[in-house]
Scaffold this active site. Structure first.
Site, PDB file in Angstrom:
ATOM      1  N   MET A   1      35.890 -18.302 -11.413  1.00 35.59           N
ATOM      2  CA  MET A   1      35.663 -19.804 -10.455  1.00 35.59           C
ATOM      3  C   MET A   1      34.500 -19.854  -9.979  1.00 35.59           C
ATOM      4  SD  MET A   1      38.795 -20.425  -9.470  1.00 35.59           S
ATOM      5  CE  MET A   1      39.270 -21.027  -7.956  1.00 35.59           C
TER       6      MET A   1
ATOM      7  N   LYS B   1      33.602  -8.946   0.365  1.00 30.94           N
ATOM      8  CA  LYS B   1      33.605 -10.880   0.603  1.00 30.94           C
ATOM      9  C   LYS B   1      32.659 -10.317   1.243  1.00 30.94           C
ATOM     10  CE  LYS B   1      37.502 -13.289  -0.908  1.00 30.94           C
ATOM     11  NZ  LYS B   1      36.550 -14.223  -2.396  1.00 30.94           N
TER      12      LYS B   1
ATOM     13  N   HIS C   1      39.744 -22.680  -0.489  1.00 29.76           N
ATOM     14  CA  HIS C   1      40.335 -22.748  -1.962  1.00 29.76           C
ATOM     15  C   HIS C   1      40.358 -24.035  -2.692  1.00 29.76           C
ATOM     16  CE1 HIS C   1      44.699 -20.919  -2.832  1.00 29.76           C
ATOM     17  NE2 HIS C   1      43.663 -20.624  -3.971  1.00 29.76           N
TER      18      HIS C   1
END
Length: 714
Positions: A327, A410, A453
């Protein structure tokens, strides 16, 4: 002459028709155009003896945009006859132009797509500006239509069936250089003056000219369907097409019919065939679904429909990406391609460089395809700075965290990055499920924290879901929205909740497929009917891609969070099946070599035979319609719940997001449009039947019942 088309005769007796519809940013084939063209043609016929030829060009940035979708979307079955006649009138105008007996040249100064390209095809010679903004093609199929202004007929006669079909069936668009190589245009020009000069020179050098198909003895390149080679290709085309569309999208099938049937008859009859199929598609529901979503709603989103007002347009100059896995590397790539400087950070330099190498590989593929030069590749790669150090994040206006779905990790990387980037930077998390409001507590100013996202693979997937936390500021949202448009993606905006919108709805699709397997429904039927419903991939195949272990990880994390909030988690029937595959058979998904499918090293994947013996039951089979409806209804119902809870605030975001983000059946126009076109009272009745048969999760939410009672659409 008229406001819509300027008629000017030069000293060289060449008439220049300049398309310039008033009050519009682009020229379209609306009533004003049709009237203006009729008037121009009458004058051309009257002055024919004194003119040398005609040039058609445009005063707008684009040449001509095509049919007027505002008009087309209103045409229903009752208007079919009148619409059919009006299309034939429009085509008769183009026919008059190409049989005028004088040379007609298209001077293509901007994009000529759809109806714009059909005007060019009716000219004897085509000169295009050699500029990146110029695109040529027939994208009608993407809106559920076919090129109804003679595009099918003329493309087949110009290129032959085999060469024309990719443009017609795939909506393939090309730049000027490619168009020249393909024989679509005849010459290129460096600027507008040269464009008109080349057009004039050709007219003066070719006073007597006719279209190739109007010359006696003309044969379609490659021949018609009676030629042995063509007959072979056409014998397998319908099955290839059906495999792609599963019968959900009528436009490609009608295009193939119009092309093949039209090739076997004379020019005028071919036009009648094309117009009949065109009218059928325009008056059908699927085209209305697609035009509504892929044109009107998509344009509403791109125009900033969900962006807070009152903030100047922002430009992101430097972005920091935390995590160089699939990602993170993808986000770095699309940002660098858009001209943004990127700091790609991972635990150490080697890991970050591995992520950068993915960008190099993607760019090399583009070089191999002739889409990029070595210099362009090197310039893009130079914008990605791989590092293992937080210090390099100084000066970033946006930080995107793309590490593993673990709340503590995170929080740690976001706080460290924010400390270096400074108080002005926007901090974003690329999470697919963890609520943003909770993650925002990791930074001193939660108003600057937002969810971005992305979908995998980032370079291919067109959507970014922007998640607004409880304390996310409007300026932060506006900046995030601008960034998504800057990297050429489509932004949808949703409010914070567990799984947001896309992951939450997507989860219902995979879970429903797995639940059916647990009930004894055969796995091949589940996968086949999913595709017949219009889903690109079956729920079991998708679950393998996501991985059953990740689905289980999210389930455990969710249960913990809900317990902490004092809510008892309810267990979906799919998890009993997931437990069996994970614990009994150690089959966590594709990455581990096996899940619902087997992935042999040679040959293609296939359903694991163990599913049949372990789950399938003779008395567990249900109707194919029930399988399809369960898969589509469960997603549509969850989308309504997202609207009801305020997670979604825009119908456009819901429809576009469902198709671009989770592959919801495109023919429907999106999850909410699926309900609209089904009819709300009928949808409610069907949902209630599914709830009685298969479980409470199909019960219509209160909002749906209210809207159905009021006969109100979403």
């Amino acid at each position: 002459m008229t406001d819509a088309i300027r008629y000017e005769t030069g000293a060289d007796r060449i008439v220049v028709l300049t398309l310039d519809l008033p009050g519009q940013s682009a020229n379209t084939m609306n009533a004003a155009y049709r009237e203006a063209m009729a008037a121009c043609l009458s004058r051309l016929i009257a002055e024919k003896a004194s003119i040398a030829g005609v040039i058609i060009t445009s005063a707008k940035k684009t040449f001509f945009a095509g049919g007027d979708l505002n008009e087309l979307v209103k045409v229903g079955k009752p208007e079919a006859q009148a619409f059919y006649a009006s299309v034939l009138d429009l085509k008769a105008q183009l026919r008059t132009l190409e049989t005028l007996g004088k040379p007609v040249v298209a001077a293509i100064n901007g994009a000529a797509l759809g109806g714009g390209w059909e005007i060019c095809l009716a000219c004897h010679h085509r000169v295009a500006l050699d500029h990146p903004s110029v695109q040529i093609g027939l994208p009608e199929v993407t809106l559920g239509l076919l090129p109804g202004g003679g595009g099918v007929v003329r493309m087949v006669r110009l290129l032959g069936l085999e060469q024309a079909l990719p443009y017609l069936l795939e909506g393939k668009k090309v730049r000027p250089q490619q168009a020249l190589q393909a024989g679509l245009i005849d010459a290129l020009a460096a600027d507008r003056d040269e464009l008109l000069a080349k057009a004039r020179a050709w007219i003066l050098a070719n006073p007597g000219v006719a279209q190739p198909w109007d010359v006696k003895g003309y044969r379609i390149p490659g021949g018609t369907s009676t030629e042995p080679k063509m007959a072979q290709m056409l014998a397998i085309m319908p099955s290839i097409l059906r495999n792609k569309t599963q019968g959900c999208l009528p436009a490609p099938e009608k295009i193939l019919c119009a092309a093949v049937e039209g090739a076997q008859v004379d020019f005028n009859t071919a036009h009648l065939i094309e117009t009949r199929y065109f009218t059928e598609l325009v008056t059908g529901q699927v085209a209305k679904n697609l035009i509504g979503t892929f044109w009107f709603q998509l344009n509403e989103i791109k125009a900033g429909g969900s962006r807070p007002h009152g903030f100047a347009q922002s430009l992101t100059k430097k972005v920091g990406v935390l995590g160089a896995g699939m990602m993170g590397a993808g986000i770095a790539y699309v940002s660098a391609v858009a001209g943004i400087d990127v700091v790609l950070k991972d635990v150490d330099l080697a890991a970050a460089q591995k992520g950068k190498a993915r960008s190099a590989a993607l760019l090399d593929k583009k070089i191999a395809r002739g889409q990029l030069t070595v210099e362009q590749r090197d310039a893009t790669l130079a914008r990605i700075h791989a590092t293992g150090s937080d210090a390099d994040l100084a000066g970033c206006d946006l930080i995107i965290e793309a590490v593993f779905e673990d709340r503590a990790l995170k929080a740690q990387v976001s706080a460290a990055a924010q400390a270096v980037a400074g108080p002005e930077a926007v901090i974003a998390s690329n999470t697919s499920t963890l609520p943003i409001t909770g993650l925002a507590t990791a930074v001193p100013d939660p108003s600057r924290f937002i969810g971005l996202h992305f979908f995998s693979p980032v370079e291919k997937m067109p959507l970014v879901e922007i998640i607004k936390g409880a304390r996310t500021g409007d300026e932060t949202l506006a900046r995030a929205f601008d960034f998504v448009l800057q990297i050429n993606k489509t932004p949808i905006v949703v409010n914070d909740s567990r799984g947001f919108f896309t992951s939450r709805v997507f989860g219902t699709y995979t879970s429903e497929g797995i639940a059916m397997l647990g009930e004894g429904v055969s796995a091949p039927m589940i996968e086949t009917e999913a595709r017949k419903a219009g889903m690109p991939v079956g729920p079991l195949a998708i679950a393998d891609e996501v991985s059953l272990s990740l689905m289980n990880h999210i389930r455990v994390q969710t249960a913990k969070d809900l317990q902490a909030e004092g809510t008892a988690p309810s267990e979906h029937p799919a998890f009993a099946v997931i437990d069996v595959l994970l614990n009994e058979y150690k089959r966590p998904g594709k990455a581990a070599g096996g899940g619902f499918y087997d992935y042999p090293t040679t040959g293609s994947k296939h359903l694991w035979p163990g599913l049949k013996s372990r789950f399938e039951q003779a008395d567990g089979q249900i109707s194919p319609q029930d399988v399809r409806d369960r898969l589509l209804f469960i997603q549509a119902l969850e989308t309504v719940r997202c609207v009801e809870e305020g997670v979604l605030t825009s119908t456009a975001d819901a429809n576009v997001g469902s198709i671009f983000g989770i592959g919801f059946a495109a023919w429907t126009g999106g999850a909410l449009q699926f309900i609209n076109q089904y009819g709300l009272p009928d949808f409610v009745a069907r949902a209630q039947y599914l709830a009685e048969q298969y479980g409470e999760r199909f019960s219509p939410p209160a909002l749906l019942l209210e809207k159905a009672a009021r006969q109100e659409l979403f």
